[in-house]
Design a protein around this motif. Structure first.
Motif, short mmCIF file in Angstrom:
data_model
loop_
_atom_site.label_atom_id
_atom_site.label_comp_id
_atom_site.label_asym_id
_atom_site.label_seq_id
_atom_site.Cartn_x
_atom_site.Cartn_y
_atom_site.Cartn_z
N VAL A 1 -10.64 -3.26 6.29
CA VAL A 1 -10.23 -4.56 5.79
C VAL A 1 -10.96 -4.89 4.49
O VAL A 1 -10.34 -5.38 3.52
N GLU B 1 -12.05 -2.86 2.30
CA GLU B 1 -11.51 -2.05 1.20
C GLU B 1 -10.28 -2.70 0.60
O GLU B 1 -10.10 -2.71 -0.64
N VAL B 2 -9.42 -3.26 1.44
CA VAL B 2 -8.24 -3.97 0.92
C VAL B 2 -8.67 -5.21 0.14
O VAL B 2 -8.12 -5.50 -0.93
N GLY C 1 -9.44 -4.48 -3.29
CA GLY C 1 -8.39 -3.84 -4.05
C GLY C 1 -7.47 -4.83 -4.73
O GLY C 1 -7.76 -6.02 -4.87
N TRP D 1 -4.14 -5.41 -3.86
CA TRP D 1 -3.09 -5.96 -3.01
C TRP D 1 -3.68 -6.66 -1.80
O TRP D 1 -4.48 -6.08 -1.07
N LEU D 2 -3.28 -7.91 -1.60
CA LEU D 2 -3.68 -8.61 -0.39
C LEU D 2 -2.48 -8.84 0.53
O LEU D 2 -2.61 -8.82 1.75
N THR E 1 -0.70 -0.75 1.90
CA THR E 1 -1.28 -0.61 3.23
C THR E 1 -0.28 -0.96 4.32
O THR E 1 -0.30 -0.38 5.42
N SER F 1 0.59 -8.90 5.93
CA SER F 1 -0.25 -8.68 4.75
C SER F 1 -0.94 -7.33 4.82
O SER F 1 -1.08 -6.73 5.89
N ASP F 2 -1.38 -6.86 3.66
CA ASP F 2 -2.19 -5.64 3.63
C ASP F 2 -3.49 -5.82 4.40
O ASP F 2 -4.01 -4.87 4.98
N ILE F 3 -4.01 -7.04 4.40
CA ILE F 3 -5.26 -7.31 5.14
C ILE F 3 -5.05 -7.03 6.62
O ILE F 3 -5.83 -6.30 7.26
N ALA G 1 -4.33 -3.30 7.32
CA ALA G 1 -5.52 -2.44 7.22
C ALA G 1 -6.23 -2.38 8.57
O ALA G 1 -6.65 -1.30 9.02
#
Length: 401
Positions: A21, A23-24, A27, A29-30, A35, A259-261, A264
């Protein structure tokens, strides 16, 4: 209170999950980005489906599925009463009518003969059936699929309890979510489920057109696919190339994106699915063994032949009348001893909304299952000693030690 409190379910999050998490968060993208796609690909591969679409909750997934299946006012869909509210509600979101079909009184699973009877009596037909794989055990999907083929209804699996469950179709092992016997399967990744996403879910399918519609419905009904554009004069430039800013909404949808969060965390958790399932099975087997001496007042879950469940719940059946205790008294005493428990579920057809809508229904299987069921603590970080503590405390609460 002896020892730490044991809830009926609990997520297990390790440092590698937190790192994924983080790492996202560091980055670019959230929200819906790479992811999400990575998790979807891994999930589809894990369950053996062609496609997976992540979404904001299992409830969102059920709504996406009923919408894409084309349920609309006047359509009827069969739902078992032993489930969470969301299964039936997803039909109502689309304006469809819910037909509650009774369950086996010992397992709480949809009775296929009951579905057959409903189909035989339905004047205007049945548009969909939503079987619920309660606690991780499966409905008889091969039989339901044969009935669906004959009667022409869509099968949408509520697999929110059953990520990782397998069952036999003849001599072949089938994974829940592979959609071997359904059009779509819906999963939940709520923290008490087999893997955690915070809040999140997914829908799997093998149908490319269904997949496309799921993606659109998840994102407001929008598409950026040039071959789907209808307003060609607005969509294309003078060279017949799509304008880079352009999108269309061919039908209405919702914001059900994940979400990417969240994904992840889910992707990291998915890597541990096998170990989570193995531990749940170990704990369930230990419960089975240690609870034997409480029979016949207390019975463990009845195992479905040909099913290898990834136990989401360990729901015992208790003859409270014979024990001289009410369920509330047992739950209160367990909680005073630091042990959580829960009831899965209050039959949905008894909810005031559905009573107002459809009147009183006689579903004796659901009534019997509800009267006896109690879910005990089950999650991978439990120790063997925790099982013994639950069993001893439960025996004391029932006056049987």
């Amino acid at each position: 209170m002896t020892g730490s409190f044991l809830p009926y379910g609990r997520h297990v999050v390790d440092d590698d999950d937190i790192s994924a998490v983080a790492e996202v968060l560091r980055g670019d993208w959230l929200t819906t980005g790479p992811t999400v796609e990575k998790f979807e690909a891994s999930l589809a591969e894990r369950v053996g489906a062609r496609f997976a679409v992540a979404c904001s909750s299992g409830t969102a997934g059920l709504h996406m599925a009923t919408a894409v299946a084309g349920l609309s006012p006047g359509d009827r869909a069969v739902v078992p009463p032993m489930t969470f509210l969301a299964t039936a509600n997803a039909v109502r979101y689309q304006g469809g009518d819910v037909v509650f079909s009774d369950v086996d009184p010992q397992t709480g699973l949809l009775n296929i003969d009951g579905v057959q009877d409903i189909v035989d009596r339905a004047r205007n037909g049945i548009r969909a059936v939503l079987p619920v794989h309660l606690a991780g055990q499966t409905v008889d999907m091969p039989s339901l699929a044969r009935l669906a083929k004959k009667a022409g209804f869509v099968v949408i699996e509520d697999a929110c309890h059953a990520l990782g469950t397998e069952y036999l179709d003849g001599n072949e092992v089938v994974s829940v979510g592979s959609c071997r016997h359904s059009t779509m399967a819906v999963f939940s990744f709520h923290p008490v489920k087999t893997i955690a996403m915070g809040e999140g879910g997914a829908v799997t399918t093998n149908d490319p057109d269904v997949y496309r519609k799921l993606l659109e419905f998840r994102n407001h009904g929008m598409t950026r696919e040039a071959n789907q554009f209808q307003n060609r004069d607005m969509a294309l430039d003078s060279d017949a190339e799509p304008n880079p800013w352009y999108y269309e909404m061919p039908s209405i949808g919702f914001n059900y994106r994940a979400s990417d969060i969240h994904c992840a965390l889910a992707h990291s958790q998915l890597k541990k699915l096998n170990s989570f399932i193995a531990r749940r099975r170990e704990l369930a087997a230990r419960y089975d063994e240690q609870l034997q001496y409480l029979s016949p007042i207390l019975l463990p879950p009845l195992r479905i032949e040909g099913c290898n469940p990834a136990w989401h719940l360990y729901a015992v059946r208790i003859d409270f009348k014979a024990s001289g205790m009410t369920r509330k008294q047992v739950m209160v005493r367990l909680r005073e001893a630091g042990i959580g428990s829960q009831v899965h579920y209050i039959p949905v057809h008894l909810q005031p909304y559905y009573r107002r809508l459809y009147g009183e229904s006689s579903l004796p299987g659901a009534t019997a299952y509800y009267a006896a069921t109690l879910s005990l603590p089950l999650f991978p970080s439990m120790s063997d000693g925790d099982v013994g503590r639950v069993v001893d405390t439960l025996a004391h609460c029932l006056g049987m030690n």
